[in-house]
Design a protein around this motif. Structure first.
Motif, PDB file in Angstrom:
ATOM      1  N   GLU A  32       0.838  -1.212   0.000  1.00 12.90           N
ATOM      2  CA  GLU A  32       0.000   0.000   0.000  1.00 12.90           C
ATOM      3  C   GLU A  32       0.866   1.253   0.000  1.00 12.90           C
ATOM      4  OE1 GLU A  32      -2.545  -0.357   3.394  1.00 12.90           O
ATOM      5  OE2 GLU A  32      -3.719  -1.998   2.513  1.00 12.90           O
ATOM      6  N   LEU A  33       1.946   1.228   0.786  1.00 11.59           N
ATOM      7  CA  LEU A  33       2.868   2.366   0.824  1.00 11.59           C
ATOM      8  C   LEU A  33       3.537   2.567  -0.533  1.00 11.59           C
ATOM      9  CD1 LEU A  33       4.772   2.138   4.242  1.00 11.59           C
ATOM     10  CD2 LEU A  33       3.202   3.921   3.496  1.00 11.59           C
ATOM     11  N   MET A  34       3.984   1.485  -1.137  1.00 10.23           N
ATOM     12  CA  MET A  34       4.657   1.569  -2.423  1.00 10.23           C
ATOM     13  C   MET A  34       3.696   2.063  -3.506  1.00 10.23           C
ATOM     14  SD  MET A  34       6.890  -1.948  -2.264  1.00 10.23           S
ATOM     15  CE  MET A  34       7.711  -1.727  -3.849  1.00 10.23           C
ATOM     16  N   CYS A  88       8.863   6.736  -1.353  1.00  8.55           N
ATOM     17  CA  CYS A  88       8.768   5.623  -0.403  1.00  8.55           C
ATOM     18  C   CYS A  88      10.170   5.044  -0.252  1.00  8.55           C
ATOM     19  CB  CYS A  88       7.808   4.560  -0.929  1.00  8.55           C
ATOM     20  SG  CYS A  88       7.701   3.078   0.111  1.00  8.55           S
ATOM     21  N   LEU A  89      10.699   5.043   0.964  1.00  5.96           N
ATOM     22  CA  LEU A  89      12.050   4.564   1.231  1.00  5.96           C
ATOM     23  C   LEU A  89      11.997   3.120   1.716  1.00  5.96           C
ATOM     24  CD1 LEU A  89      15.055   5.540   1.393  1.00  5.96           C
ATOM     25  CD2 LEU A  89      14.626   5.992   3.809  1.00  5.96           C
ATOM     26  N   ILE A 118       9.904   1.501   4.690  1.00  2.50           N
ATOM     27  CA  ILE A 118       9.738   0.058   4.825  1.00  2.50           C
ATOM     28  C   ILE A 118      11.089  -0.532   5.191  1.00  2.50           C
ATOM     29  CG2 ILE A 118       9.141  -2.094   3.626  1.00  2.50           C
ATOM     30  CD1 ILE A 118       7.412  -0.296   1.724  1.00  2.50           C
ATOM     31  N   ALA A 119      11.129  -1.294   6.273  1.00  7.18           N
ATOM     32  CA  ALA A 119      12.363  -1.947   6.697  1.00  7.18           C
ATOM     33  C   ALA A 119      12.290  -3.430   6.374  1.00  7.18           C
ATOM     34  CB  ALA A 119      12.575  -1.761   8.195  1.00  7.18           C
ATOM     35  N   ALA A 132      10.904   2.520  11.146  1.00  3.64           N
ATOM     36  CA  ALA A 132      10.095   2.097  10.001  1.00  3.64           C
ATOM     37  C   ALA A 132       8.602   2.337  10.207  1.00  3.64           C
ATOM     38  CB  ALA A 132      10.339   0.620   9.718  1.00  3.64           C
ATOM     39  N   THR A 133       7.941   2.639   9.104  1.00  5.06           N
ATOM     40  CA  THR A 133       6.483   2.681   9.090  1.00  5.06           C
ATOM     41  C   THR A 133       5.951   1.255   9.069  1.00  5.06           C
ATOM     42  OG1 THR A 133       6.712   4.640   7.675  1.00  5.06           O
ATOM     43  CG2 THR A 133       4.503   3.710   7.906  1.00  5.06           C
TER      44      THR A 133
END
Length: 198
Positions: A32-34, A88-89, A118-119, A132-133
């Motif tokens: 979803e983040l990506m 987005c990292l 994102i980790a 991380a989120t």
């Protein structure tokens, strides 16, 4: 142990590391983040994890998700400027304690306050988790290296997670053969993707 037995044991250890990855709702949140990023995907990682991060960015880019890899050390010398608001990292680190990666994530927040992090990490006490989120947990991995040091099973798991994200995102976005072909027009795959070869 014979050479063939040792090779089989190493391959089995890497396969086991991939099979043991817990596939849960964190993968949905990561996607979803990506998918929701208004900018691009930026990947970071040091050492062997950095090679996985670089390949991940390259594969994303060829499958219709703009992405770039930033070397964490170079980020401190100006490459952080590649990061923009809405990116987005995605940070790769088995230990989650690599100083350069943690510093890069911290500094990225100064230029990108809205994008998620994102980790992809393994160690339960990973400092990366706190930043991380969403965390994609590789699980605790035993390396088949005779010294227990050389990253191999962990890198196999990391690569598999990256591939799973790429291919699922590609499917969610409805990427077509034509979409693929215009981004990867050279070589065998480019020829295979081009519709004029049908």
């Amino acid at each position: 142990m014979s050479v063939t037995d040792r090779i089989r044991a190493i391959l089995d250890a890497e396969a086991a590391a991939i099979r043991s990855i817990a596939v849960d709702a964190s993968f949905e949140r990561a996607l979803e983040l990506m998918r929701g990023a208004t900018g691009k995907v930026v990947t970071v990682g040091m050492g062997k994890a950095g090679f996985v991060a670089r390949r991940f960015a390259a594969t994303l880019a060829s499958t219709a998700t703009p992405a770039v890899y930033i070397h964490p050390s170079e980020a401190a010398h100006g490459d952080l400027g590649l990061i923009a608001e809405g990116d987005c990292l995605i940070a790769f680190s088995t230990s989650g304690k690599t100083r350069e990666v943690l510093e890069c994530v911290d500094m990225a927040r100064h230029v990108n306050r809205s994008g998620g992090v994102i980790a992809i990490t393994s160690h339960p006490d990973s400092a990366l988790r706190e930043r991380a989120t969403v965390t994609l947990d590789m699980g605790v991995i035993e390396e088949p290296c005779p010294l227990g040091l050389t990253p191999s099973a962990s890198i196999a798991a990391m690569s598999a997670i990256a591939d799973a994200l790429t291919l699922t995102l590609m499917e969610q976005k409805g990427v077509t053969r034509e979409d693929y072909g215009v981004r990867h027009h050279g070589g065998y795959l480019g020829r295979k993707a081009r519709l004029d070869n049908v």
